[in-house]
Design a protein around this motif. Structure first.
Motif, short mmCIF file in Angstrom:
data_model
loop_
_atom_site.label_atom_id
_atom_site.label_comp_id
_atom_site.label_asym_id
_atom_site.label_seq_id
_atom_site.Cartn_x
_atom_site.Cartn_y
_atom_site.Cartn_z
N HIS A 50 0.85 -1.20 0.00
CA HIS A 50 0.00 0.00 0.00
C HIS A 50 0.88 1.24 0.00
CE1 HIS A 50 0.82 -0.01 4.25
NE2 HIS A 50 0.00 -0.99 4.52
N ASP A 51 0.27 2.37 0.25
CA ASP A 51 0.94 3.66 0.06
C ASP A 51 2.07 3.95 1.03
OD1 ASP A 51 -0.84 4.07 -1.98
OD2 ASP A 51 -2.25 5.20 -0.74
N VAL A 52 2.08 3.34 2.20
CA VAL A 52 3.08 3.68 3.21
C VAL A 52 4.35 2.87 2.98
CG1 VAL A 52 3.60 3.70 5.68
CG2 VAL A 52 1.29 4.21 4.89
N LYS A 53 5.47 3.56 2.78
CA LYS A 53 6.76 2.87 2.63
C LYS A 53 7.35 2.71 4.02
CE LYS A 53 11.27 2.95 0.44
NZ LYS A 53 11.53 1.62 0.87
N ILE A 54 7.67 1.48 4.36
CA ILE A 54 8.25 1.17 5.66
C ILE A 54 9.76 1.31 5.54
CG2 ILE A 54 8.39 -0.54 7.50
CD1 ILE A 54 5.51 0.45 6.84
N LYS A 69 5.92 10.47 10.96
CA LYS A 69 6.30 9.56 9.87
C LYS A 69 6.48 8.15 10.42
CE LYS A 69 9.91 8.85 6.37
NZ LYS A 69 10.12 7.46 6.67
N LYS A 70 7.23 8.00 11.49
CA LYS A 70 7.45 6.67 12.08
C LYS A 70 6.15 6.09 12.64
CE LYS A 70 12.34 7.15 13.16
NZ LYS A 70 13.36 7.10 14.23
N GLY A 72 3.20 6.65 11.52
CA GLY A 72 2.42 6.21 10.35
C GLY A 72 2.88 4.85 9.85
N GLU A 73 4.19 4.63 9.86
CA GLU A 73 4.72 3.33 9.46
C GLU A 73 4.31 2.24 10.45
OE1 GLU A 73 8.92 3.40 8.29
OE2 GLU A 73 8.70 5.54 7.88
N LYS A 75 1.66 2.28 12.30
CA LYS A 75 0.22 2.06 12.10
C LYS A 75 0.01 1.09 10.94
CE LYS A 75 -4.07 4.45 10.98
NZ LYS A 75 -4.71 5.75 10.71
N ALA A 76 0.75 1.27 9.86
CA ALA A 76 0.60 0.38 8.70
C ALA A 76 0.98 -1.06 9.07
CB ALA A 76 1.45 0.88 7.54
#
Length: 181
Positions: A50-54, A69-70, A72-73, A75-76
């Protein structure tokens, strides 16, 4: 060609396999208890579709320092893990045993050893209980300033299993608001 055990793909397949094996073990009555550890310390940088790059492994991301940012990662990754848990729960719900779903006959407890991994706090732990003959579909929240004893949940689970007990560890009784179905 075998997968590198440290690769994101191998890690993700291993997690899925552990859930599949847990369902199969319950289905075949091979065991009555399973404990799974999803090792966040040694998890690789996952490649989610999906859209979030880890950008890092779970453990390093959990020390996010409140970086959006972290977070959000994280959360993904957490959402991916919740989808794996949902797959297990759906599989147990879809499997019938003596006229009931296997989920109704199996208590699934999912949680964390930290309430806030960034601060390494071990109170107010996020915990999910599914199945096991309890009434669900609710969120029980307790006063975070006056930490409610998690062992109260264990007392309720033990009682549901037919074990006559009023105490476990530092419990003060059974869990408020958690009723049998």
């Amino acid at each position: 060609m075998p997968l590198d055990p440290a690769s994101p793909k191998a890690y993700m397949e291993k997690v899925k396999l552990m859930y599949d094996m847990a369902k199969l073990a319950f289905e075949t009555d091979s065991t009555r208890s399973i404990s799974l550890l999803l090792d966040s310390v040694n998890s690789p940088t996952l490649e989610l579709d999906h859209d979030v790059k880890i950008t890092d492994g779970y453990h390093n991301l959990s020390h996010h320092g409140k970086s959006e940012k972290k977070r959000g990662e994280l959360k993904a990754i957490d959402q991916w893990h919740m989808r794996q848990l949902a797959g297990l729960l759906s599989g147990l719900e879809g499997t019938k045993e003596d006229g009931e779903s296997l989920l109704d006959r199996t208590a699934v407890l999912y949680g964390s050893n930290f309430g806030d991994a960034n601060a390494h706090t071990c109170f107010n732990l996020p915990t999910i209980l599914a199945g096991g003959g309890f009434r669900h579909g609710q969120h029980l929240a307790f006063n975070t300033a006056n930490n409610y004893p998690l062992p109260n949940l264990f007392v309720s689970v033990l009682q549901r299993m037919g074990i006559e007990t009023e105490r476990f560890a530092s419990s003060t009784g059974s869990m408020r608001g958690l009723d049998f179905a």
